[in-house]
Design a protein around this motif. Structure first.
Motif, PDB file in Angstrom:
ATOM      1  N   GLY A 145      -0.314   5.068   3.802  1.00  0.00           N
ATOM      2  CA  GLY A 145      -0.530   5.422   4.868  1.00  0.00           C
ATOM      3  C   GLY A 145      -0.969   4.486   6.082  1.00  0.00           C
ATOM      4  O   GLY A 145      -1.705   4.491   6.978  1.00  0.00           O
ATOM      5  N   GLY A 146      -0.243   3.310   6.010  1.00  0.00           N
ATOM      6  CA  GLY A 146      -0.440   2.169   6.730  1.00  0.00           C
ATOM      7  C   GLY A 146      -1.790   1.499   6.426  1.00  0.00           C
ATOM      8  O   GLY A 146      -2.164   0.274   7.188  1.00  0.00           O
ATOM      9  N   LYS A 147      -2.573   1.744   5.362  1.00  0.00           N
ATOM     10  CA  LYS A 147      -3.628   0.978   5.033  1.00  0.00           C
ATOM     11  C   LYS A 147      -3.442  -0.189   4.250  1.00  0.00           C
ATOM     12  O   LYS A 147      -2.480  -0.330   3.561  1.00  0.00           O
ATOM     13  CB  LYS A 147      -4.711   1.727   4.281  1.00  0.00           C
ATOM     14  CG  LYS A 147      -5.257   3.046   5.216  1.00  0.00           C
ATOM     15  CD  LYS A 147      -6.383   3.954   4.365  1.00  0.00           C
ATOM     16  CE  LYS A 147      -6.653   5.049   5.309  1.00  0.00           C
ATOM     17  NZ  LYS A 147      -7.840   5.925   4.704  1.00  0.00           N
ATOM     18  N   ASP A 148      -4.451  -1.407   4.141  1.00  0.00           N
ATOM     19  CA  ASP A 148      -4.087  -2.475   3.620  1.00  0.00           C
ATOM     20  C   ASP A 148      -4.374  -2.270   2.203  1.00  0.00           C
ATOM     21  O   ASP A 148      -5.727  -2.692   1.610  1.00  0.00           O
ATOM     22  CB  ASP A 148      -4.776  -3.596   4.351  1.00  0.00           C
ATOM     23  CG  ASP A 148      -4.342  -4.829   3.579  1.00  0.00           C
ATOM     24  OD1 ASP A 148      -3.394  -5.082   3.256  1.00  0.00           O
ATOM     25  OD2 ASP A 148      -5.353  -5.969   3.908  1.00  0.00           O
ATOM     26  N   VAL A 149      -3.509  -1.985   1.246  1.00  0.00           N
ATOM     27  CA  VAL A 149      -3.931  -1.496  -0.095  1.00  0.00           C
ATOM     28  C   VAL A 149      -2.917  -2.274  -0.871  1.00  0.00           C
ATOM     29  O   VAL A 149      -1.599  -2.602  -0.446  1.00  0.00           O
ATOM     30  CB  VAL A 149      -3.423  -0.132  -0.487  1.00  0.00           C
ATOM     31  CG1 VAL A 149      -3.896  -0.026  -1.858  1.00  0.00           C
ATOM     32  CG2 VAL A 149      -4.559   0.687   0.314  1.00  0.00           C
ATOM     33  N   VAL A 150      -3.470  -2.884  -2.280  1.00  0.00           N
ATOM     34  CA  VAL A 150      -2.407  -3.791  -2.985  1.00  0.00           C
ATOM     35  C   VAL A 150      -1.861  -2.887  -3.933  1.00  0.00           C
ATOM     36  O   VAL A 150      -2.605  -1.997  -4.658  1.00  0.00           O
ATOM     37  CB  VAL A 150      -3.198  -4.946  -3.674  1.00  0.00           C
ATOM     38  CG1 VAL A 150      -2.593  -5.771  -4.496  1.00  0.00           C
ATOM     39  CG2 VAL A 150      -4.071  -6.081  -2.621  1.00  0.00           C
ATOM     40  N   PHE A 151      -0.689  -2.972  -4.166  1.00  0.00           N
ATOM     41  CA  PHE A 151      -0.044  -2.120  -5.229  1.00  0.00           C
ATOM     42  C   PHE A 151       0.429  -3.042  -6.451  1.00  0.00           C
ATOM     43  O   PHE A 151       1.336  -3.905  -6.217  1.00  0.00           O
ATOM     44  CB  PHE A 151       1.206  -1.378  -4.712  1.00  0.00           C
ATOM     45  CG  PHE A 151       0.752  -0.226  -3.608  1.00  0.00           C
ATOM     46  CD1 PHE A 151       0.440   0.872  -4.442  1.00  0.00           C
ATOM     47  CD2 PHE A 151       0.753  -0.420  -2.527  1.00  0.00           C
ATOM     48  CE1 PHE A 151      -0.118   2.093  -3.395  1.00  0.00           C
ATOM     49  CE2 PHE A 151       0.269   0.411  -1.595  1.00  0.00           C
ATOM     50  CZ  PHE A 151      -0.121   1.767  -2.252  1.00  0.00           C
ATOM     51  N   VAL A 152       0.100  -2.614  -7.634  1.00  0.00           N
ATOM     52  CA  VAL A 152       0.212  -3.350  -8.945  1.00  0.00           C
ATOM     53  C   VAL A 152       1.190  -2.305  -9.558  1.00  0.00           C
ATOM     54  O   VAL A 152       0.751  -1.410 -10.220  1.00  0.00           O
ATOM     55  CB  VAL A 152      -0.972  -3.914  -9.480  1.00  0.00           C
ATOM     56  CG1 VAL A 152      -0.231  -4.741 -10.740  1.00  0.00           C
ATOM     57  CG2 VAL A 152      -1.846  -4.849  -8.704  1.00  0.00           C
ATOM     58  N   LYS A 153       2.584  -2.833  -9.822  1.00  0.00           N
ATOM     59  CA  LYS A 153       3.370  -1.974 -10.940  1.00  0.00           C
ATOM     60  C   LYS A 153       3.346  -2.533 -12.336  1.00  0.00           C
ATOM     61  O   LYS A 153       3.440  -3.744 -12.212  1.00  0.00           O
ATOM     62  CB  LYS A 153       4.901  -1.748 -10.371  1.00  0.00           C
ATOM     63  CG  LYS A 153       5.610  -0.893 -11.366  1.00  0.00           C
ATOM     64  CD  LYS A 153       6.889  -0.643 -10.735  1.00  0.00           C
ATOM     65  CE  LYS A 153       7.909   0.212 -11.586  1.00  0.00           C
ATOM     66  NZ  LYS A 153       9.216   0.436 -11.154  1.00  0.00           N
ATOM     67  N   VAL A 154       3.092  -1.478 -13.262  1.00  0.00           N
ATOM     68  CA  VAL A 154       2.892  -2.160 -14.611  1.00  0.00           C
ATOM     69  C   VAL A 154       4.000  -1.542 -15.511  1.00  0.00           C
ATOM     70  O   VAL A 154       4.506  -0.355 -15.081  1.00  0.00           O
ATOM     71  CB  VAL A 154       1.339  -1.678 -15.096  1.00  0.00           C
ATOM     72  CG1 VAL A 154       0.419  -2.771 -14.293  1.00  0.00           C
ATOM     73  CG2 VAL A 154       0.920  -0.434 -15.080  1.00  0.00           C
ATOM     74  N   GLU A 155       3.870  -1.953 -16.796  1.00  0.00           N
ATOM     75  CA  GLU A 155       4.949  -1.306 -17.646  1.00  0.00           C
ATOM     76  C   GLU A 155       4.387  -0.015 -18.282  1.00  0.00           C
ATOM     77  O   GLU A 155       4.877   0.967 -18.540  1.00  0.00           O
ATOM     78  CB  GLU A 155       5.246  -2.543 -19.008  1.00  0.00           C
ATOM     79  CG  GLU A 155       5.950  -3.778 -18.374  1.00  0.00           C
ATOM     80  CD  GLU A 155       5.919  -4.603 -19.505  1.00  0.00           C
ATOM     81  OE1 GLU A 155       5.438  -4.480 -20.851  1.00  0.00           O
ATOM     82  OE2 GLU A 155       6.555  -5.620 -19.540  1.00  0.00           O
ATOM     83  N   SER A 156       3.082  -0.012 -18.424  1.00  0.00           N
ATOM     84  CA  SER A 156       2.151   1.128 -18.842  1.00  0.00           C
ATOM     85  C   SER A 156       0.803   1.115 -18.425  1.00  0.00           C
ATOM     86  O   SER A 156       0.162   0.038 -18.527  1.00  0.00           O
ATOM     87  CB  SER A 156       2.099   0.991 -20.529  1.00  0.00           C
ATOM     88  OG  SER A 156       1.335   1.924 -21.070  1.00  0.00           O
ATOM     89  N   SER A 157       0.527   2.031 -17.622  1.00  0.00           N
ATOM     90  CA  SER A 157      -0.580   2.327 -17.032  1.00  0.00           C
ATOM     91  C   SER A 157      -1.807   2.414 -17.964  1.00  0.00           C
ATOM     92  O   SER A 157      -2.759   2.071 -17.873  1.00  0.00           O
ATOM     93  CB  SER A 157      -0.583   3.642 -16.009  1.00  0.00           C
ATOM     94  OG  SER A 157       0.160   3.348 -15.123  1.00  0.00           O
ATOM     95  N   ARG A 158      -1.526   3.039 -19.215  1.00  0.00           N
ATOM     96  CA  ARG A 158      -2.526   3.284 -19.988  1.00  0.00           C
ATOM     97  C   ARG A 158      -2.850   2.180 -20.685  1.00  0.00           C
ATOM     98  O   ARG A 158      -4.050   1.847 -21.126  1.00  0.00           O
ATOM     99  CB  ARG A 158      -1.813   4.559 -21.012  1.00  0.00           C
ATOM    100  CG  ARG A 158      -2.998   5.056 -22.061  1.00  0.00           C
ATOM    101  CD  ARG A 158      -2.386   6.138 -23.086  1.00  0.00           C
ATOM    102  NE  ARG A 158      -2.023   7.232 -22.272  1.00  0.00           N
ATOM    103  CZ  ARG A 158      -2.775   8.273 -21.914  1.00  0.00           C
ATOM    104  NH1 ARG A 158      -4.064   8.210 -22.124  1.00  0.00           N
ATOM    105  NH2 ARG A 158      -2.428   9.269 -21.375  1.00  0.00           N
ATOM    106  N   HIS A 159      -2.004   1.339 -21.093  1.00  0.00           N
ATOM    107  CA  HIS A 159      -2.173  -0.062 -21.619  1.00  0.00           C
ATOM    108  C   HIS A 159      -2.887  -0.963 -20.639  1.00  0.00           C
ATOM    109  O   HIS A 159      -3.753  -1.572 -21.125  1.00  0.00           O
ATOM    110  CB  HIS A 159      -1.027  -0.818 -21.689  1.00  0.00           C
ATOM    111  CG  HIS A 159      -0.965  -2.102 -22.861  1.00  0.00           C
ATOM    112  ND1 HIS A 159      -1.566  -2.338 -24.084  1.00  0.00           N
ATOM    113  CD2 HIS A 159      -0.890  -3.390 -22.227  1.00  0.00           C
ATOM    114  CE1 HIS A 159      -1.673  -3.569 -24.292  1.00  0.00           C
ATOM    115  NE2 HIS A 159      -1.145  -4.283 -23.149  1.00  0.00           N
TER     116      HIS A 159
END
Length: 487
Positions: A77-91
């Motif tokens: 929504g236009g906010k300054d957020v860092v996005f980290v994509k991972v292989e497995s969120s649970r791990h």
């Protein structure tokens, strides 16, 4: 803590944003997000955390960890957020939690036990043994969590990674040198213990349980074995050589294998010399030692405890003296004596093997006493073990009372019918079916002959019953005490 330090080794595929962003907290529940938090979107069984990314950002999340691609730009929504994509969120959740709290498992001696039965007794007694030897310890168990002598309620056998690492961090801050932890198959499969460094892993036994979750025994075994596969080379893997899966558990481990046995040659051995309601005389590695616990299954628990203490550097003689001082864990063969020389035994046994162990022990200790077995089975859980428990009860008990346990959203009558299906005509003739557990307990005690033993199986340490979605106060000790007072 800087985001870049928190996501180290978490399996990041890509990072969009400033890796120097300061993170104030980590969570996987969007309702707990505060300004500056990192939100990890985990796919659960009831809901998918990815659906709450927008909500987390609205609440001020500074970073989001995810595994499935969404419309990230729209979520931000236009906010300054860092996005980290991972292989497995649970791990990633487990690794991130460990990193955020300073990798606390590496700063103390962490001992984990897995297996179907005996986990709670073993870790609780290890906690008391090492505390009695003068060490400052922590405990993570089904009954309760302890940081030193400070108690916290436990919600699961193995907590979520954030709770685990938060408590371990608190233990480190409090100067604890050891932590003893139950490790469930579900906790292993869901990677709640990923990122933790265990100094010792213990295997107790493997029997029928949790097949509602794992579906097959092979999958249940595989999940248990994963724990030993992940142990580092400088750890110990202590295994029950008498269990048919004991050596299977450690066949691929990098850890140093140590065996214990009550039947054959092993690194540590035990024999029962005498036993009664008050305890057992054991011969452990050739030396006789008294314990206040009783039953063959507890001989195995004691031997696992002794083996662990020796592996951690305690002198054998000192370990045996410490073992002799241990009290039974709450709700494990807990005996209440009453009028008419009655003995009511409260035990957590809720699997076929555990029920057989307890009933066999009571038979061995008091072979001439009438033995009454009261039990039920949990609702919304593995249905296949219900007839098996009935078969165990009819084989070993003189009389049986089938009742409710934690019925949850299942009809108690349906659960009792599943149990009845495992009985033959003789078993049914010796059984009563009473849905109300308090009424069932009263009936068991009031109809018991002089000197009888009444086993109340399934609840153990629990002080509640879950009926529907309601958790009601239900303490069997209070109920038994009230019945005895009015006899």
């Amino acid at each position: 803590m800087k985001l870049n330090d928190i996501i180290k080794d978490c399996g990041a595929v890509s990072v969009k944003g400033d890796t120097g962003t300061e993170i104030t907290s980590v969570c996987s529940d969007s309702r707990k997000v505060v300004a500056g938090a990192m939100f990890i979107a985990v796919k659960g069984f009831a809901s998918d955390g990815h659906a709450f990314i927008g909500s987390a950002i609205e609440k001020g999340a500074a970073a989001v960890v995810y595994e499935e691609d969404n419309d990230i730009a729209a979520a931000a929504g236009g906010k300054d957020v860092v996005f980290v994509k991972v292989e497995s969120s649970r791990h990633a959740l487990a690794i991130i939690a460990s990193n955020f709290y300073g990798r606390p498992s590496e700063q103390l001696t962490l001992v984990g036990i897995t297996g179907t039965n005996g986990k709670t007794t073993t870790v609780t007694l290890l906690y008391h043994l090492f505390t009695g030897l003068g060490y400052h310890c922590g405990l993570l168990s089904t009954i309760a969590n302890y940081v030193g002598d400070r108690k916290y309620d436990a919600l699961n056998t193995t907590s979520d990674p954030i709770t685990i690492n938060s408590l371990l961090s608190e233990m480190v801050a409090e100067g604890c040198g050891y932590c003893f932890m139950e490790v469930s198959s579900i906790g292993i499969q869901q990677e709640r213990v990923a990122g933790l460094k265990f100094r010792i892993g213990i295997f107790s036994n493997l029997t029928h349980d949790h097949l509602d979750y794992h579906k097959t025994f092979a999958e249940y075994l595989r999940c248990k074995k994963m724990f030993f596969d992940m142990l580092p080379a400088d750890a110990f893997a202590i295994t029950n050589a008498d269990d048919r899966n004991g050596m299977v558990m450690v066949q691929n481990t990098r850890a140093k294998v140590m065996t214990y046995s009550c039947k054959s040659i092993a690194d540590h051995t035990c024999r029962i010399i005498e036993e009664s309601f008050d305890g057992m005389l054991l011969r452990i590695d050739g030396t006789e030692s008294w314990t206040r616990l009783t039953g063959k299954h507890n001989a195995y628990n004691i031997l696992a405890i002794y083996s662990t203490a020796v592996a951690l550097g305690v002198q054998p003689e000192e370990a045996l003296v410490a073992v002799s001082r241990l009290e039974p864990a709450p709700g494990r063969l807990e005996t209440i004596r009453g009028p008419k020389d009655l003995s009511v035994v409260i035990d957590y046994a809720h699997t076929p093997d555990a029920l057989e162990n307890v009933l066999s022990t009571l038979r061995d200790v008091a072979p001439d006493r009438e033995l009454i077995c009261l039990f039920g089975c949990g609702g919304d859980r593995d249905r296949t073990k219900r007839p098996e428990m009935a078969q165990v009860a009819q084989k070993l008990a003189d009389r049986i009372i089938v009742t409710s346990d934690n019925s949850r959203t299942e009809d108690t009558a349906d659960i009792m019918n599943d149990i009845k299906a495992g009985m033959d005509a003789g078993g049914r003739a010796r059984s009563l079916f009473i849905a109300d557990r308090e009424e069932a307990i009263r009936t068991a005690i009031m109809t018991a002959g002089p000197g009888a033993t009444v086993l109340l199986a399934g609840k153990g340490h629990e002080t509640y019953q879950i009926i529907g979605n309601e958790k009601r106060h239900f303490d069997e000790r209070e109920i038994v005490g009230e019945i005895f007072k009015n006899m």
